[in-house]
Design a protein around this motif. Structure first.
Motif, PDB file in Angstrom:
ATOM      1  N   ALA A   1      -0.072  43.040 -81.235  1.00 22.43           N
ATOM      2  CA  ALA A   1      -0.310  41.722 -81.831  1.00 22.43           C
ATOM      3  C   ALA A   1      -1.592  41.703 -82.654  1.00 22.43           C
ATOM      4  CB  ALA A   1      -0.369  40.667 -80.728  1.00 22.43           C
ATOM      5  N   ALA A   2      -2.655  42.347 -82.133  1.00 22.99           N
ATOM      6  CA  ALA A   2      -3.949  42.321 -82.821  1.00 22.99           C
ATOM      7  C   ALA A   2      -3.927  43.090 -84.144  1.00 22.99           C
ATOM      8  CB  ALA A   2      -5.023  42.890 -81.902  1.00 22.99           C
ATOM      9  N   PHE A   3      -3.114  44.136 -84.215  1.00 24.54           N
ATOM     10  CA  PHE A   3      -3.070  44.986 -85.413  1.00 24.54           C
ATOM     11  C   PHE A   3      -1.737  44.844 -86.151  1.00 24.54           C
ATOM     12  CE2 PHE A   3      -6.347  46.903 -82.825  1.00 24.54           C
ATOM     13  CZ  PHE A   3      -7.277  47.377 -83.727  1.00 24.54           C
ATOM     14  N   SER A   4      -1.131  43.684 -86.066  1.00 22.17           N
ATOM     15  CA  SER A   4       0.203  43.507 -86.651  1.00 22.17           C
ATOM     16  C   SER A   4       0.226  43.812 -88.147  1.00 22.17           C
ATOM     17  CB  SER A   4       0.709  42.093 -86.393  1.00 22.17           C
ATOM     18  OG  SER A   4      -0.189  41.126 -86.927  1.00 22.17           O
TER      19      SER A   4
ATOM     20  N   GLU B   1       2.799  60.007 -86.838  1.00 17.67           N
ATOM     21  CA  GLU B   1       4.237  59.840 -86.633  1.00 17.67           C
ATOM     22  C   GLU B   1       4.780  58.595 -87.324  1.00 17.67           C
ATOM     23  OE1 GLU B   1       4.622  61.928 -82.191  1.00 17.67           O
ATOM     24  OE2 GLU B   1       4.962  59.777 -82.443  1.00 17.67           O
ATOM     25  N   LEU B   2       3.974  57.545 -87.344  1.00 16.38           N
ATOM     26  CA  LEU B   2       4.417  56.280 -87.923  1.00 16.38           C
ATOM     27  C   LEU B   2       4.101  56.169 -89.412  1.00 16.38           C
ATOM     28  CD1 LEU B   2       3.404  53.830 -85.044  1.00 16.38           C
ATOM     29  CD2 LEU B   2       5.653  54.814 -85.508  1.00 16.38           C
ATOM     30  N   GLY B   3       3.411  57.181 -89.965  1.00 13.39           N
ATOM     31  CA  GLY B   3       3.080  57.159 -91.380  1.00 13.39           C
ATOM     32  C   GLY B   3       2.056  56.107 -91.745  1.00 13.39           C
TER      33      GLY B   3
ATOM     34  N   SER C   1      -2.184  54.599 -91.839  1.00 15.04           N
ATOM     35  CA  SER C   1      -3.497  55.052 -92.292  1.00 15.04           C
ATOM     36  C   SER C   1      -4.241  55.775 -91.171  1.00 15.04           C
ATOM     37  CB  SER C   1      -4.310  53.855 -92.773  1.00 15.04           C
ATOM     38  OG  SER C   1      -5.667  54.188 -92.954  1.00 15.04           O
ATOM     39  N   GLU C   2      -4.794  56.958 -91.464  1.00 19.28           N
ATOM     40  CA  GLU C   2      -5.505  57.732 -90.450  1.00 19.28           C
ATOM     41  C   GLU C   2      -6.684  56.990 -89.824  1.00 19.28           C
ATOM     42  OE1 GLU C   2      -6.534  61.703 -91.423  1.00 19.28           O
ATOM     43  OE2 GLU C   2      -4.485  62.274 -91.995  1.00 19.28           O
ATOM     44  N   PRO C   3      -7.495  56.230 -90.610  1.00 17.51           N
ATOM     45  CA  PRO C   3      -8.615  55.501 -89.989  1.00 17.51           C
ATOM     46  C   PRO C   3      -8.173  54.495 -88.921  1.00 17.51           C
ATOM     47  CG  PRO C   3      -8.921  55.636 -92.359  1.00 17.51           C
ATOM     48  CD  PRO C   3      -7.538  56.131 -92.072  1.00 17.51           C
ATOM     49  N   LEU C   4      -6.905  54.097 -88.953  1.00 17.44           N
ATOM     50  CA  LEU C   4      -6.407  53.145 -87.966  1.00 17.44           C
ATOM     51  C   LEU C   4      -6.475  53.728 -86.557  1.00 17.44           C
ATOM     52  CD1 LEU C   4      -5.035  50.450 -87.270  1.00 17.44           C
ATOM     53  CD2 LEU C   4      -2.823  51.520 -87.811  1.00 17.44           C
ATOM     54  N   ALA C   5      -6.382  55.043 -86.425  1.00 19.09           N
ATOM     55  CA  ALA C   5      -6.394  55.684 -85.107  1.00 19.09           C
ATOM     56  C   ALA C   5      -7.680  55.373 -84.360  1.00 19.09           C
ATOM     57  CB  ALA C   5      -6.203  57.197 -85.247  1.00 19.09           C
ATOM     58  N   ALA C   6      -8.806  55.498 -85.029  1.00 21.90           N
ATOM     59  CA  ALA C   6     -10.093  55.236 -84.381  1.00 21.90           C
ATOM     60  C   ALA C   6     -10.211  53.772 -83.976  1.00 21.90           C
ATOM     61  CB  ALA C   6     -11.242  55.623 -85.305  1.00 21.90           C
ATOM     62  N   ALA C   7      -9.721  52.864 -84.815  1.00 18.85           N
ATOM     63  CA  ALA C   7      -9.786  51.438 -84.495  1.00 18.85           C
ATOM     64  C   ALA C   7      -8.914  51.109 -83.284  1.00 18.85           C
ATOM     65  CB  ALA C   7      -9.346  50.612 -85.708  1.00 18.85           C
ATOM     66  N   LEU C   8      -7.748  51.722 -83.212  1.00 18.67           N
ATOM     67  CA  LEU C   8      -6.853  51.491 -82.073  1.00 18.67           C
ATOM     68  C   LEU C   8      -7.457  52.038 -80.780  1.00 18.67           C
ATOM     69  CD1 LEU C   8      -3.415  52.358 -83.718  1.00 18.67           C
ATOM     70  CD2 LEU C   8      -4.089  50.117 -82.829  1.00 18.67           C
TER      71      LEU C   8
ATOM     72  N   GLU D   1      -1.826  45.852 -89.902  1.00 18.56           N
ATOM     73  CA  GLU D   1      -2.024  47.288 -90.126  1.00 18.56           C
ATOM     74  C   GLU D   1      -0.822  48.119 -89.683  1.00 18.56           C
ATOM     75  OE1 GLU D   1      -4.026  45.200 -88.648  1.00 18.56           O
ATOM     76  OE2 GLU D   1      -6.134  45.516 -89.219  1.00 18.56           O
ATOM     77  N   LEU D   2      -0.054  47.595 -88.719  1.00 21.09           N
ATOM     78  CA  LEU D   2       1.103  48.341 -88.222  1.00 21.09           C
ATOM     79  C   LEU D   2       2.328  48.197 -89.113  1.00 21.09           C
ATOM     80  CD1 LEU D   2       0.689  47.672 -84.409  1.00 21.09           C
ATOM     81  CD2 LEU D   2       0.306  49.812 -85.636  1.00 21.09           C
TER      82      LEU D   2
END
Length: 224
Positions: A36-39, A75-77, A79-86, A41-42
């Protein structure tokens, strides 16, 4: 497996994740909140797909935390920077979610009322594990808390179990250890000379050594 007799037990030690703390429920809650928080970006990734894949990669707490989100965004294609935020969001939220396993608080209170010495031996980071214990409101029942990061020892090393019983002032054979992992908890405790009690779980195969098994913590009260 034949049950180990629990006679003359003066101290009971517990694992934390999957034993007192309902880690499966906590992770599912956190990851659902993440979706929900990253809807934005996802980018339309369905909640069921996102939550299910994180849980799969987490592997009941034994997945490499630093690798879960980088792999997921690849896997989901996304943005790579999203990984650190998650990952940062996961740890920030996880520290504030504290679902208890059924019977955790009442069992500790009952054992304390019987005069048992009580403690926790857990792998993990100090600030994360202590936050869980505070959230569960069980520290008032515990005489000792040993966390691998602080002790510089990790289960199933028998030394961390021996250290715990020494701090409780009892002999190993006067203590039992309760946990859900067949190796890190049951085998580790037995190798240290403690009685081992396995919390049955569908996530792991039964321990390959003699042990006492229970379906929930409340059953301990009839065994001790």
């Amino acid at each position: 497996m034949a049950s180990s007799p629990l006679r003359d037990i003066k101290a009971v030690l517990f694992d934390l994740d999957g034993t007192l703390f309902d880690r499966e429920a906590a992770v599912r809650d956190v990851v659902t909140r993440q979706h929900a928080a990253f809807s934005a970006e996802l980018a339309g990734v369905p909640r069921e797909r996102f939550v299910g894949r994180v849980l799969e990669l987490d592997a009941h707490g034994y997945g490499d935390k630093s690798a879960i989100y980088p792999r997921l965004v690849r896997e989901l294609g996304l943005s790579e920077p999203l990984a650190a935020a998650l990952e940062a969001h996961f740890w920030d939220t996880y520290a504030r979610v504290a679902p208890a396993m059924p019977g955790a608080s009442s069992t500790l209170a009952a054992l304390r009322g019987r005069g048992q010495r009580l403690g926790v031996v857990t792998n993990g980071r100090v600030h994360v594990q202590e936050a869980k214990l505070r959230g569960l409101d069980v520290l008032r029942h515990l005489d000792v808390v040993l966390i691998s990061e602080r002790e510089q020892l990790r289960k199933p090393d028998p030394a961390i179990f021996r250290r715990a019983v020494e701090r409780l002032g009892v002999r190993a054979e006067q203590a039992c250890y309760v946990g859900d992992h067949p190796v890190k908890d049951v085998l580790g405790a037995r190798d240290a000379g403690l009685h081992a009690v396995w919390i049955r779980t569908p996530h792991f195969a039964p321990p390959a050594i003699d042990h006492t098994a229970v379906d929930d913590l409340g059953e301990l009260l009839a065994l001790l």
